[in-house]
Motif scaffolding. Sequence first.
Motif, PDB file in Angstrom:
ATOM      1  N   ALA A   1       2.634  10.814   6.385  1.00 21.08           N
ATOM      2  CA  ALA A   1       2.401   9.612   7.193  1.00 21.08           C
ATOM      3  C   ALA A   1       2.605   8.338   6.382  1.00 21.08           C
ATOM      4  O   ALA A   1       3.043   7.308   6.915  1.00 21.08           O
ATOM      5  CB  ALA A   1       0.989   9.644   7.774  1.00 21.08           C
ATOM      6  N   GLN A   2       2.301   8.403   5.086  1.00 26.01           N
ATOM      7  CA  GLN A   2       2.431   7.226   4.225  1.00 26.01           C
ATOM      8  C   GLN A   2       3.864   6.707   4.196  1.00 26.01           C
ATOM      9  O   GLN A   2       4.105   5.492   4.178  1.00 26.01           O
ATOM     10  CB  GLN A   2       1.976   7.577   2.804  1.00 26.01           C
ATOM     11  CG  GLN A   2       2.130   6.448   1.793  1.00 26.01           C
ATOM     12  CD  GLN A   2       1.176   5.300   2.060  1.00 26.01           C
ATOM     13  OE1 GLN A   2      -0.027   5.513   2.169  1.00 26.01           O
ATOM     14  NE2 GLN A   2       1.697   4.085   2.191  1.00 26.01           N
ATOM     15  N   VAL A   3       4.822   7.613   4.209  1.00 26.73           N
ATOM     16  CA  VAL A   3       6.233   7.215   4.174  1.00 26.73           C
ATOM     17  C   VAL A   3       6.590   6.424   5.430  1.00 26.73           C
ATOM     18  O   VAL A   3       7.260   5.380   5.364  1.00 26.73           O
ATOM     19  CB  VAL A   3       7.132   8.461   4.035  1.00 26.73           C
ATOM     20  CG1 VAL A   3       8.599   8.081   4.151  1.00 26.73           C
ATOM     21  CG2 VAL A   3       6.868   9.159   2.702  1.00 26.73           C
ATOM     22  N   TRP A   4       6.150   6.893   6.575  1.00 30.43           N
ATOM     23  CA  TRP A   4       6.435   6.213   7.837  1.00 30.43           C
ATOM     24  C   TRP A   4       5.701   4.872   7.917  1.00 30.43           C
ATOM     25  O   TRP A   4       6.247   3.890   8.435  1.00 30.43           O
ATOM     26  CB  TRP A   4       6.054   7.104   9.011  1.00 30.43           C
ATOM     27  CG  TRP A   4       6.951   8.292   9.126  1.00 30.43           C
ATOM     28  CD1 TRP A   4       6.836   9.482   8.469  1.00 30.43           C
ATOM     29  CD2 TRP A   4       8.130   8.395   9.926  1.00 30.43           C
ATOM     30  NE1 TRP A   4       7.865  10.326   8.803  1.00 30.43           N
ATOM     31  CE2 TRP A   4       8.675   9.691   9.706  1.00 30.43           C
ATOM     32  CE3 TRP A   4       8.778   7.544  10.810  1.00 30.43           C
ATOM     33  CZ2 TRP A   4       9.834  10.133  10.333  1.00 30.43           C
ATOM     34  CZ3 TRP A   4       9.934   7.977  11.443  1.00 30.43           C
ATOM     35  CH2 TRP A   4      10.448   9.258  11.203  1.00 30.43           C
ATOM     36  N   ALA A   5       4.488   4.842   7.396  1.00 32.11           N
ATOM     37  CA  ALA A   5       3.735   3.587   7.391  1.00 32.11           C
ATOM     38  C   ALA A   5       4.408   2.552   6.497  1.00 32.11           C
ATOM     39  O   ALA A   5       4.513   1.372   6.856  1.00 32.11           O
ATOM     40  CB  ALA A   5       2.302   3.833   6.933  1.00 32.11           C
ATOM     41  N   ASP A   6       4.881   2.981   5.330  1.00 30.11           N
ATOM     42  CA  ASP A   6       5.572   2.059   4.425  1.00 30.11           C
ATOM     43  C   ASP A   6       6.857   1.531   5.054  1.00 30.11           C
ATOM     44  O   ASP A   6       7.200   0.355   4.903  1.00 30.11           O
ATOM     45  CB  ASP A   6       5.907   2.760   3.102  1.00 30.11           C
ATOM     46  CG  ASP A   6       4.725   2.787   2.143  1.00 30.11           C
ATOM     47  OD1 ASP A   6       3.722   2.120   2.443  1.00 30.11           O
ATOM     48  OD2 ASP A   6       4.788   3.487   1.120  1.00 30.11           O
ATOM     49  N   ALA A   7       7.567   2.404   5.771  1.00 31.76           N
ATOM     50  CA  ALA A   7       8.806   1.974   6.438  1.00 31.76           C
ATOM     51  C   ALA A   7       8.503   0.924   7.508  1.00 31.76           C
ATOM     52  O   ALA A   7       9.199  -0.091   7.618  1.00 31.76           O
ATOM     53  CB  ALA A   7       9.516   3.178   7.058  1.00 31.76           C
ATOM     54  N   ALA A   8       7.454   1.175   8.289  1.00 33.73           N
ATOM     55  CA  ALA A   8       7.085   0.240   9.351  1.00 33.73           C
ATOM     56  C   ALA A   8       6.638  -1.098   8.778  1.00 33.73           C
ATOM     57  O   ALA A   8       7.015  -2.169   9.273  1.00 33.73           O
ATOM     58  CB  ALA A   8       5.973   0.847  10.208  1.00 33.73           C
TER      59      ALA A   8
ATOM     60  N   CYS B   1      18.645  -5.695   6.842  1.00 38.08           N
ATOM     61  CA  CYS B   1      18.408  -4.344   6.315  1.00 38.08           C
ATOM     62  C   CYS B   1      19.541  -3.907   5.384  1.00 38.08           C
ATOM     63  O   CYS B   1      19.293  -3.246   4.368  1.00 38.08           O
ATOM     64  CB  CYS B   1      18.249  -3.358   7.466  1.00 38.08           C
ATOM     65  SG  CYS B   1      16.804  -3.714   8.487  1.00 38.08           S
ATOM     66  N   GLY B   2      20.764  -4.265   5.729  1.00 38.52           N
ATOM     67  CA  GLY B   2      21.891  -3.951   4.849  1.00 38.52           C
ATOM     68  C   GLY B   2      21.764  -4.645   3.498  1.00 38.52           C
ATOM     69  O   GLY B   2      22.102  -4.068   2.459  1.00 38.52           O
TER      70      GLY B   2
ATOM     71  N   LEU C   1      10.265   0.821  -2.800  1.00 40.10           N
ATOM     72  CA  LEU C   1       9.741   1.648  -1.709  1.00 40.10           C
ATOM     73  C   LEU C   1      10.651   2.841  -1.447  1.00 40.10           C
ATOM     74  O   LEU C   1      10.171   3.947  -1.163  1.00 40.10           O
ATOM     75  CB  LEU C   1       9.594   0.816  -0.430  1.00 40.10           C
ATOM     76  CG  LEU C   1       8.415  -0.158  -0.367  1.00 40.10           C
ATOM     77  CD1 LEU C   1       8.426  -0.902   0.959  1.00 40.10           C
ATOM     78  CD2 LEU C   1       7.087   0.564  -0.543  1.00 40.10           C
ATOM     79  N   VAL C   2      11.957   2.622  -1.506  1.00 39.66           N
ATOM     80  CA  VAL C   2      12.903   3.722  -1.313  1.00 39.66           C
ATOM     81  C   VAL C   2      12.689   4.785  -2.384  1.00 39.66           C
ATOM     82  O   VAL C   2      12.592   5.983  -2.088  1.00 39.66           O
ATOM     83  CB  VAL C   2      14.362   3.210  -1.346  1.00 39.66           C
ATOM     84  CG1 VAL C   2      15.335   4.377  -1.276  1.00 39.66           C
ATOM     85  CG2 VAL C   2      14.612   2.260  -0.182  1.00 39.66           C
TER      86      VAL C   2
ATOM     87  N   PRO D   1      13.058   7.047   8.349  1.00 33.58           N
ATOM     88  CA  PRO D   1      11.956   6.305   8.981  1.00 33.58           C
ATOM     89  C   PRO D   1      12.211   4.799   9.007  1.00 33.58           C
ATOM     90  O   PRO D   1      11.769   4.113   9.942  1.00 33.58           O
ATOM     91  CB  PRO D   1      10.742   6.657   8.111  1.00 33.58           C
ATOM     92  CG  PRO D   1      11.288   7.168   6.839  1.00 33.58           C
ATOM     93  CD  PRO D   1      12.592   7.809   7.169  1.00 33.58           C
ATOM     94  N   TYR D   2      12.931   4.301   8.017  1.00 34.30           N
ATOM     95  CA  TYR D   2      13.236   2.869   7.970  1.00 34.30           C
ATOM     96  C   TYR D   2      14.101   2.462   9.170  1.00 34.30           C
ATOM     97  O   TYR D   2      13.845   1.443   9.827  1.00 34.30           O
ATOM     98  CB  TYR D   2      13.951   2.561   6.665  1.00 34.30           C
ATOM     99  CG  TYR D   2      14.230   1.088   6.421  1.00 34.30           C
ATOM    100  CD1 TYR D   2      13.202   0.203   6.136  1.00 34.30           C
ATOM    101  CD2 TYR D   2      15.535   0.594   6.456  1.00 34.30           C
ATOM    102  CE1 TYR D   2      13.453  -1.141   5.896  1.00 34.30           C
ATOM    103  CE2 TYR D   2      15.799  -0.741   6.219  1.00 34.30           C
ATOM    104  CZ  TYR D   2      14.753  -1.601   5.933  1.00 34.30           C
ATOM    105  OH  TYR D   2      15.013  -2.928   5.704  1.00 34.30           O
ATOM    106  N   THR D   3      15.100   3.287   9.479  1.00 31.81           N
ATOM    107  CA  THR D   3      15.974   2.999  10.620  1.00 31.81           C
ATOM    108  C   THR D   3      15.229   3.140  11.940  1.00 31.81           C
ATOM    109  O   THR D   3      15.402   2.328  12.862  1.00 31.81           O
ATOM    110  CB  THR D   3      17.194   3.939  10.606  1.00 31.81           C
ATOM    111  OG1 THR D   3      17.886   3.809   9.360  1.00 31.81           O
ATOM    112  CG2 THR D   3      18.137   3.623  11.748  1.00 31.81           C
TER     113      THR D   3
END
Length: 697
Positions: A330-337, A376-377, A65-66, A77-79
């Motif tokens: 938006a896809q990037v933020w959705a994937d992070a969520a 997350c780490g 995903l990254v 967005p992940y943080t």
Amino acid sequence: MCSKLKKRYLSESSQPVDIPSLVISESPDFDENKERGNWSNGMEFLLSCLSYAVGLGNVWRFPYLVYRNGGGAFFIPYTVMLVFVGIPLFLLELGFGQYASEGPITIWKVSPMFQGLGYAMFLMSGLVSIYYNMILAWGLFYLVSSFTTTLPWKSCDNFWNTDACRRFDAKNCTSHNGTMLANSTCIARDCYFANGTNVIDQHWNPAKLNTTVLNATCTIDDPEWTVLKLQNTKMASDEYFHNFVLGITEGIHDLGGMRLELALCLFVCWLIVFVCLVRGVKSMGKVVYFTALFPYFVLLILLVRGLTLPGAAEGIRYYLTPEWYRLTEAQVWADAAMQIFFSLSPCWGGLITLASYNRFHNNFYRDTFFISIGNCGTSIFAGFVIFSIIGFMAHEMGVDVNQVATQGAGLAFVVYPEAVSRLPISPLWSFLFFFMLLTLGLGTQFTLIETVVTTIVDTWPDKFRHRKPLVLAATCGFMFLVGLLICTKAGMYILQLMDNHCASFSALIIGLVEVVVIGWVYGIDRFLDDMKVMLGHYPFHRLYWRTIWKYICPSLIIFILIFSFIDLKPASYGDYVYPWWASLIGWGLSILSVSAIPIVAIQKLLNLKGPILHRLEVLMSPTADWGPKLQLHRMETHSPKHTDSQVPLRYDLDNDSNDSDDLKIIGKDNYILADEPSDSDTGLRLKIPIYYSETGL
């Protein structure tokens, strides 16, 4: 024995019976809650949560995903999603479970109308654990296959290999716009436009050309060229996994018979789960010291080895190089969520179950941050390990990293095995990787099964409290039998279908309803007050958490749901697209769990008498026995008193509201003693010393 005690009681009615006193202690050697049991210490709970949260997705999904969503830019967005969705949901469920010491179903005394949430969590955890253990069975198969001098997927000289297996290095051939055949012959074709111009002169690659679209003619026409290109294209590890391990069929419609080796591996995995959970949290708490910590040891070893390989730097560059413009998508933020949501695993019932075995005053606020950030780490750290190996793989094959980068089963059972097969002492690296994969998965599987078993036992405590090992055995046996369906040659299609539907939309809907019920129906202020009783203070800052739980967290979950529906694609595995009836079954699995929410609510409304508004009011309010499990802690929270099977363990000398008609303080040692007996009194009189610490006999 009873007659002797009775005579002694009648002859010495003015003195309490000299039986063992109830000693109150903070020692971990004693359980605070005698009926359910507790973690032996806080570290066991911490590691159990970490082992539950850190699973296969941290290794085989997050790194991809990254890479796919802008490299290092994805961490932003992940943080953000970690802060506003992940940690709030994690904290909410730990506090909720610890306060009531109940399983996912019985805990909804807080608002009986929504008890269907507990059934939904129970069903979702059960469905996921069925196919999750099958993945572990594949890992066990590979682990056993690693005990050899030469890994079986290293060459194309086996009975399961086809002409598509890559026997020869095709780098030079493809660089000349050709394709390598199974007999090591490099063949190329020449293509020309209608005006006689060679397509190469116009910067077209004849090996990838579609003559119909460009109105060109070639020395080898498209259909024949397509067949030739299939030769010498698949990695040996790909054919080992699909042709030998799975024996995969053409589609889900063709089950193709049972793979007995996989059925045996699945049985062993369920046996491991049973043995490790047979004593509940006591045995699980010991096992997690290994399942939670060992993967980090292996990841560190694999990282050190990976960084020494040629091409590793290029792989890590692909992993980290930020593409800042992707932050506007938006896809990037959705994937992070979505990754945060499913990585921490709230709303499955597992966190409520684990927290329910805590002591009442455990500092779950501290634990939340440690586990969430640690999880997350781990994902970020695993990315370095995976992409150093993928970079090496791309270097070996002479292709770009983006042609090797993948996720899921393709990464764990195809790309990584292919990479380790090219290393010196390859069986050792293969063993370490699959042993790590197995321990990662087992940590999550333990909590899923403990959630299912705890739910059953808490729902019928009189029948099953003292028969919990039998409930565990029955649960493992039933799920093993259902899982045999995934041991067929179409098992991969079934597993992929379940993975796409069992815990995707259903988990989001459960999470949304859960946070709305606690934040709006029960009341976020009441919940914060409950947390204050356990922690001794409000979580910092009270207004921040109040805003997060009431407004921001529900809004973000709704955003994820909407975007997931918009981005919905037909179910597929590789080039295979599932038929309509299979997709229908998948959606049925999604609906199966969440349907419990409205069904239970309607059933409770129909069973209750009176005006509809009155019924709604009653069912949306906490029941009289909602609150801490033990009377000792209920007195701290001013909850209605109830009769539990444990002796009340605290008497407040300064509180006039104590039941002084029944209890009184006598002697210099401050004992709680019942009033003098009358002729009608029966039973033993307990001599209980008063202390002001945690409980335990």
